[in-house]
Design a protein around this motif. Structure first.
Motif, PDB file in Angstrom:
ATOM      1  N   UNK A 123      26.339  24.419 -51.672  1.00 44.69           N
ATOM      2  CA  UNK A 123      27.750  24.069 -51.549  1.00 44.69           C
ATOM      3  C   UNK A 123      28.063  22.685 -52.113  1.00 44.69           C
ATOM      4  N   UNK A 124      27.039  22.016 -52.663  1.00 43.98           N
ATOM      5  CA  UNK A 124      27.296  20.754 -53.365  1.00 43.98           C
ATOM      6  C   UNK A 124      27.489  21.002 -54.854  1.00 43.98           C
TER       7      UNK A 124
ATOM      8  N   UNK B 234      19.740  21.485 -48.683  1.00 49.74           N
ATOM      9  CA  UNK B 234      18.319  21.652 -48.319  1.00 49.74           C
ATOM     10  C   UNK B 234      17.895  23.109 -48.340  1.00 49.74           C
TER      11      UNK B 234
ATOM     12  N   UNK C 271      38.232  28.211 -53.440  1.00 52.21           N
ATOM     13  CA  UNK C 271      37.558  27.017 -52.937  1.00 52.21           C
ATOM     14  C   UNK C 271      36.904  27.306 -51.598  1.00 52.21           C
ATOM     15  N   UNK C 272      37.631  28.043 -50.754  1.00 49.52           N
ATOM     16  CA  UNK C 272      37.074  28.396 -49.449  1.00 49.52           C
ATOM     17  C   UNK C 272      35.813  29.243 -49.638  1.00 49.52           C
TER      18      UNK C 272
ATOM     19  N   UNK D 279      34.939  11.090 -56.951  1.00 50.43           N
ATOM     20  CA  UNK D 279      33.763  11.934 -56.739  1.00 50.43           C
ATOM     21  C   UNK D 279      33.182  12.578 -57.976  1.00 50.43           C
TER      22      UNK D 279
ATOM     23  N   UNK E  96      25.226  18.133 -62.503  1.00 51.38           N
ATOM     24  CA  UNK E  96      25.850  18.991 -61.501  1.00 51.38           C
ATOM     25  C   UNK E  96      27.230  19.464 -61.945  1.00 51.38           C
TER      26      UNK E  96
ATOM     27  N   UNK F 119      30.472  20.559 -59.908  1.00 48.01           N
ATOM     28  CA  UNK F 119      30.896  20.507 -58.513  1.00 48.01           C
ATOM     29  C   UNK F 119      31.789  21.680 -58.116  1.00 48.01           C
ATOM     30  N   UNK F 120      31.761  22.046 -56.815  1.00 46.65           N
ATOM     31  CA  UNK F 120      32.543  23.193 -56.348  1.00 46.65           C
ATOM     32  C   UNK F 120      34.039  23.078 -56.630  1.00 46.65           C
ATOM     33  N   UNK F 121      34.601  21.857 -56.467  1.00 45.66           N
ATOM     34  CA  UNK F 121      36.045  21.693 -56.676  1.00 45.66           C
ATOM     35  C   UNK F 121      36.386  22.065 -58.122  1.00 45.66           C
TER      36      UNK F 121
ATOM     37  N   UNK G 251      20.307  13.137 -48.516  1.00 42.78           N
ATOM     38  CA  UNK G 251      21.391  14.068 -48.252  1.00 42.78           C
ATOM     39  C   UNK G 251      21.605  15.082 -49.354  1.00 42.78           C
ATOM     40  N   UNK G 252      21.098  14.756 -50.552  1.00 46.56           N
ATOM     41  CA  UNK G 252      21.570  15.548 -51.676  1.00 46.56           C
ATOM     42  C   UNK G 252      20.526  15.559 -52.780  1.00 46.56           C
TER      43      UNK G 252
ATOM     44  N   UNK H 161      32.962  27.019 -51.029  1.00 49.01           N
ATOM     45  CA  UNK H 161      32.408  25.988 -50.144  1.00 49.01           C
ATOM     46  C   UNK H 161      31.899  26.581 -48.830  1.00 49.01           C
ATOM     47  N   UNK H 162      32.310  27.806 -48.497  1.00 45.73           N
ATOM     48  CA  UNK H 162      31.881  28.335 -47.204  1.00 45.73           C
ATOM     49  C   UNK H 162      30.773  29.368 -47.290  1.00 45.73           C
TER      50      UNK H 162
END
Lengths: 395, 426, 327
Positions: free
Chosen positions: A171-172, A158, A147-148, A71, A259, A261-263, A252-253, A151-152
């Motif tokens: 969250x992407x 959008x 991470x929670x 990813x 970018x 990324x969140x991770x 979708x994105x 991502x939450x």
């Protein structure tokens, strides 16, 4: 026992089993033999089991098609590439997060460490609690929590939060525009290298002049001007291409732009806040280890608090700080392997998938160990060299 | 001066109003300069904002009890989840009716740790406390312990042999005779057992139902992994440290290689090795309990770190101590156990406690190989369909428990550092 | 040591131990999950319980060992567990090269996609450019990459080690799609998506991109042990075909139907042939229930998962569950 005559330099004659040298060698041979036996026992069992369970061995699989997607990659990669390339992608990700983590935790840790010594009681207390809170809870728990939260609590692509219409936070991850590739960029990179080299040269020259004449020279400002200015000049000469690739929501994105990324963010953030708590303690004890007279002398010379920190206290504290810092840098590198728990595709994650697919656990675990050992030894070697460089020169 | 005082007396004047009392403290510590004052105000605002929103979520709008997670929707923190799951988080899948056993085991372990913290206990009494405490802990966790005769005999041989080695040159004759008898009984017994004259008997202590390690979970697992991982790693860390400092090139090379190898790789790689590869290392048909595998990985890992800590203590010893011991004509074993180690270990107690704190946190990594330690049990509590969607509460609760443990231990380690240095500080 | 060293040993080992050691998943609602009291429940768990009931007459004599997809085969090969009942897909490689054998299929599964209805996606063919949450399994990631490559689409994976972490990320909107075996997708959909979402906000797309027949696995070599596992499962399916449930099994003992009499041991012979007690099937049905009961209780209408029988309906109802005749 033979009686030794005075003044004779011959060693007393002893029975061989009482001779410490012989004993030492016998003992060594026995120990090494036992270790060798244990190793042989384990290896022979392993070979037996591999044969019995029909598990393949050797590193042939590295050239096979990996077949899984990753990813977050720094180099082009697709499922059609080999396992070797997939593992390389993971390795690069590990290096990326480690290097950034080391830089950031050093900066943050130093600030917090100095903050703990602040004359402002509130600031000192807050820094102390920061250290205690982050230090006394497992890193893995922080990673899960961050991470929670990331991502939450952010919206989908959008409904992304846009900052000034250029940064898009969702969250992407964080999308930001990047310049469209242009041949001029290579020349700008070259100019940047030249700028850095020139800045270092100016700094050395200024130092020499100040030592000789006592006249200060604004070396830092000149250096910054060189590092930023030279590439800028090249860019202007190249006709100032300013075409940007903007992130736009398509399907979708976001498409285009770049970018974070969140991770990656959660992992980096977790590693940095956790390790910076330890770094803060190291910095604080390093500063406290310096003779009080140094700080008082700096104040007597009329240096401000910031100046005395920068010019007198920190340079001396560095000597105390470097060795324990090295072990923190090593642990941040090793701890980056926890990425697997929150889905950042680092080395361990890539190798883990490879274990799943090929069933060759032994070879793959050896790859992990070899890779981390190499990185660890590299960091140790660099820090030792740096430590030697700043060591107190006894005159 | 207005009125003269008798010689040798001074009038005690109160400090200036702005210096003493609460106002003075505030002025000195918070508003000593403009920059300082601004910092203070900004920080106060920040704290107020953070605390108020956190308290809103955690206390004011929180749900304390609820039948299922549905009742929490749209409110603040769902502490009802903790209320429902706390037993699972603390004790994992241990049989529900029997959970007083892990509770007691945790208490026993804590009692052992706390009693070890008292410096008046640092003598042979500690050995008894740990021996009996460990036995109780594992008896409570397993429910039944079977000790084969061979093991008892081996223990007798080991204890007797150690006694002879340590006390052989310094104790009174009757005591030496006692150690010798013990070792002899062990040695003879083992030979007889191997030949087959003695039957394969084992001492069975079985007051409760047997519960195997796969059902263990939660806090006892974290405590056992950290405590016993470090305890077993300790002697082997001492050996590694001595080996690294020895003059024998092969031994030194082995120890340096091992320590650096282990310290250079992440714990995860060892855990993956223990969970996936260990079965391959053993003869087929022989397998090691998963829990024990994780413990072995932790022991291997901790040994290298302990070795480095102890090496620091050995290096801190003045050379004269070694030379004096040699001059007394003590052999290497006596020199090390009677002179060197007692002094070196004393120096490294605080850093050893810090190592323990580190491992107490690091045992959480075993969740990656599927062992139900405290963090993993907390994680599993989130899987229940009736209670999904409240991760923060569970993690904060777990963080709080970890914090209590680690914070108190680190405070103790700080206090001890001061205590142990009392003699050397002037 | 040759592979045959195991032959015939497993059953004796299990019997001597008086307990079955069963490898299960690490917590998947409906299939294998420890409840608040720490008791394991689920469809996979019921398979273990059925085998224990057949062997010992007591379905509680099982020790559950949670295993990750990575550890499971090593654990079985090394003898750490007697059998696996953890959503293992029956494949040729595993049946041969890994030295395993498989029981009957407990659940006919296939990899699919779960999406939020809000996205308006009707088919997996529309997923170009999507971010996909995937639990690291053995074949899930490969099937996913293959499917997208075959359809000339791109995607971004988010791979997290622990399945519940992956789910949480999906519900948080970190990904557009969650892919796994459909059984697991339904379990996920049911696992109360956080507010304000409900299970009805999510839909499993019609495309099934792989065949995943899930069956219990055991070591190659001990045929008798394998027979007991296989026929314990068939007994549960047979019981459903004959209308025997855990509630009416005692009345059914008086039945005149020869098939039922053979199954429940009223007419002896079956148990002896298997090498277990004649009451083996009675014990299974009494303590665990028939296949339909187990299905409905764990993953069907009686559970939050609400999985339809579909392929797993009895053959009479157009499904694939078909018990070999017990005679």
């Amino acid at each position: 026992m033979a009686v030794e005559t005075l003044g004779s330099s011959t060693r007393p004659k002893v029975a061989p089993w009482n001779d410490p040298v012989v004993r030492g060698w016998i003992f060594q041979i026995v120990v090494v033999g036992l270790v060798g036996l244990l190793a042989w026992f384990l290896v022979s069992n392993t070979l037996d089991n591999l044969a019995r369970q029909k598990i393949a061995s050797g590193y042939d699989y590295l050239h096979h098609e990996a077949g899984f997607q990753i990813g977050d990659t720094m180099i082009p990669y697709s499922p059609a590439d080999t396992y070797a390339r997939a593992i390389l992608v993971g390795m690069l990700n590990t290096l990326k997060v480690s290097v950034l983590g080391i830089v950031l935790c050093t900066i943050l840790g130093t600030l917090i460490g100095i903050g703990r010594l602040s004359p402002n009681w509130l600031l000192a207390k807050i820094c102390e609690w920061y250290v205690e809170c982050f230090r006394n809870v497992p890193l893995l728990l922080w990673l899960f929590l961050f991470y929670k939260i990331i991502s939450e609590s952010f919206p989908g692509p959008r409904q992304a939060i846009s900052v000034l219409g250029t940064l898009f936070l969702s969250n992407r991850g964080l999308y930001f525009p990047v310049p469209v590739p242009n041949p001029i960029h290579a020349w700008m990179g070259l100019a940047l290298l030249v700028g850095v080299a020139a800045a270092v040269a100016v700094k050395r020259w200024a130092r020499k002049r100040q030592d000789a004449t006592g006249l200060p020279f604004p070396a830092i400002r000149t250096g910054i001007a060189l590092v930023i200015g030279l590439p800028l000049v090249v860019w202007l000469l190249g006709g100032a291409p300013h075409e940007m690739s903007w992130p736009v929501v398509k399907g979708f994105n976001f498409q285009g732009g770049s970018v974070i990324q969140p991770e990656f963010t959660a992992l980096l953030f977790g590693l940095v806040v956790y390790t910076s708590a330890f770094v803060a303690e190291i910095v604080r004890s390093g500063i406290l280890a310096i003779n009080r007279g140094q700080g008082e002398a700096a104040a007597a010379l009329g240096l401000s608090r910031g100046q005395s920190m920068r010019l007198v206290l920190l340079p001396q504290a560095l000597r105390v700080i470097i060795p324990p810092m090295t072990s923190q840098y090593l642990s941040i590198t090793k701890n980056s392997s926890l990425a697997i728990a929150i889905g950042y595709p680092d080395l361990v994650a890539a190798v883990n998938v490879t274990i799943n697919q090929t069933g060759q656990a032994i070879e793959n675990v050896l790859i992990i160990m070899a890779a981390y050992l190499t990185v660890s030894l590299g960091i140790s070697a660099f820090m030792n060299w740096y430590n030697k460089r700043i060591a107190l020169r006894e005159r | 001066m207005t009125d003269a005082l008798p010689a040798g007396e001074r009038r005690q004047l109160p400090p200036p109003a702005a210096e003493g009392g609460a106002m003075g403290w505030l002025r000195k510590n918070l508003f000593s300069s403009w920059g300082n004052a601004v910092t203070t105000v900004v920080l106060l605002l920040l704290i107020f904002w953070l605390l108020s929103s956190f308290l809103d979520w955690a206390v004011v709008n929180a749900v304390w009890t609820a039948p299922t997670g549905q009742a929490c929707r749209g409110h603040g923190a769902c502490w009802a989840l903790i209320h429902e799951k706390y037993r699972f988080i603390f004790f994992g899948t241990f049989p529900y009716q029997q959970q007083w056993r892990p509770l007691l085991a945790v208490m026993v372990m804590l009692a052992m740790l706390v009693s070890s913290a008292d410096r008046r206990m640092w003598n042979t009494r500690l050995l008894w406390i740990w021996g009996i405490g460990s036995f109780l802990t594992f008896l409570l966790m397993f429910g039944q312990i079977h000790i084969p005769l061979g093991l008892i005999l081996f223990a007798a041989l080991a204890v007797g042999g150690l006694g002879m080695l340590l006390r052989g040159t310094v104790a009174q004759p009757p005591e030496i005779a006692g150690w010798r008898t013990l070792a002899a009984i062990g040695a003879v017994g083992i030979v007889l057992r191997l030949v087959g004259i003695l039957p394969p008997w084992s001492l069975a202590i079985a007051p409760f139902d047997y519960v195997e390690t796969s059902l263990w979970g939660g806090l006892p697992v974290t405590l056992i992994l950290a405590t016993y991982g470090l305890l077993f790693a300790f002697p082997y860390g001492v050996l590694l440290a001595l080996g690294r400092r020895s003059d024998l090139p092969l031994i030194k090379g082995l120890c340096v290689g091992f320590i650096e190898l282990i310290r250079g790789v992440p714990l995860i790689s060892l855990l993956i090795m223990a969970s996936v590869m260990l079965p391959l290392f053993l003869p087929s048909g022989m397998n090691i309990d998963k829990f024990l595998r994780a413990l072995i990985a932790v022991i291997l890992f901790a040994g290298a770190y302990i070795a480095e800590v102890i090496r620091g203590g050995l290096q801190a010893l003045p050379k004269g101590q070694f030379e004096a011991a040699d001059a007394m004509g003590l052999n290497y074993f006596q020199k090390t156990t009677l002179i060197i180690l007692p002094q070196a270990l004393r120096v490294v107690i605080p850093p050893l406690i810090n190592t323990f704190i580190g491992f107490f946190k690091d045992t959480s990594l075993v969740l990656i190989i599927g062992i139900f330690d405290f963090l993993n049990a907390a994680n599993q509590a989130l899987v229940d369909p009736n209670w999904a969607g409240f991760p923060s509460e569970v993690y904060l609760f777990a963080a709080f428990v970890y914090f209590c443990f680690c914070f108190s231990m680190s405070r103790y380690s700080k206090y001890l550092e001061v205590e142990l240095n009392k003699g050397t500080r002037r | 040591m040759a592979g045959t060293a195991w032959a015939g040993k497993d059953l004796d080992t299990v019997k001597a131990r008086g307990q079955l050691v069963c490898g299960v998943m690490e917590g998947t609602a409906g299939f294998a999950l420890a409840n608040s009291q720490g008791k394991w429940e689920g469809l996979d768990v019921d398979v273990c319980r059925a085998v224990a009931a057949a062997l010992f007459g007591d379905s509680e004599k099982v020790k559950y060992v949670p295993l990750s997809s990575q550890q499971r085969f090593t654990a079985l090969q090394s003898g750490e567990v007697d059998m696996l009942s953890n959503n293992t897909t029956w494949t040729l490689t595993r049946d041969t090269a890994l030295g395993l054998d498989f029981g009957a299929v407990t659940y006919y599964d296939g990899q699919g996609f779960l999406v939020n209805k809000k996205l308006g996606v009707k088919s997996a063919k529309e997923l170009n450019g999507a971010t996909v949450c995937v639990a690291p399994g053995t074949t899930t990631e490969l099937n996913l990459a293959d499917y997208f490559r075959a359809n000339k689409m791109t995607f971004k994976p988010v791979v997290i080690e622990k399945v519940n972490e992956v789910r949480a990320a999906f519900f948080a909107g970190r990904c557009d799609v969650y892919t796994n075996d459909t059984s697991s997708l339904y379990a996920t959909r049911a696992a109360n998506p956080p507010p304000p979402l409900t299970p009805d906000d999510f839909v499993v797309l019609p495309e099934i991109i792989s065949k995943e027949p899930l069956a219990p696995a055991f070591r190659h070599g001990d045929n008798q042990f394998g027979d007991i596992i296989r026929w314990s499962q068939y007994a549960m399916v047979e019981a459903e075909e004959d209308g025997i449930t855990s509630k009416n099994v005692d009345e059914m003992l008086k039945s005149n139907n020869p098939t039922i009499k053979r199954l429940l041991g009223v007419t002896p012979g079956m148990g002896k042939a298997l090498g277990v007690d004649e009451k083996w099937a009675y014990n299974i049905i009494k303590q665990v229930g028939n296949y339909g009961e187990s299905f409905e209780r764990n993953i069907g209408s009686g559970s939050p998962l609400k999985i339809k029988r579909g392929l797993n309906a009895l053959w009479k109802d157009g499904g694939l569950q078909y018990a070999m005749p017990i005679r």
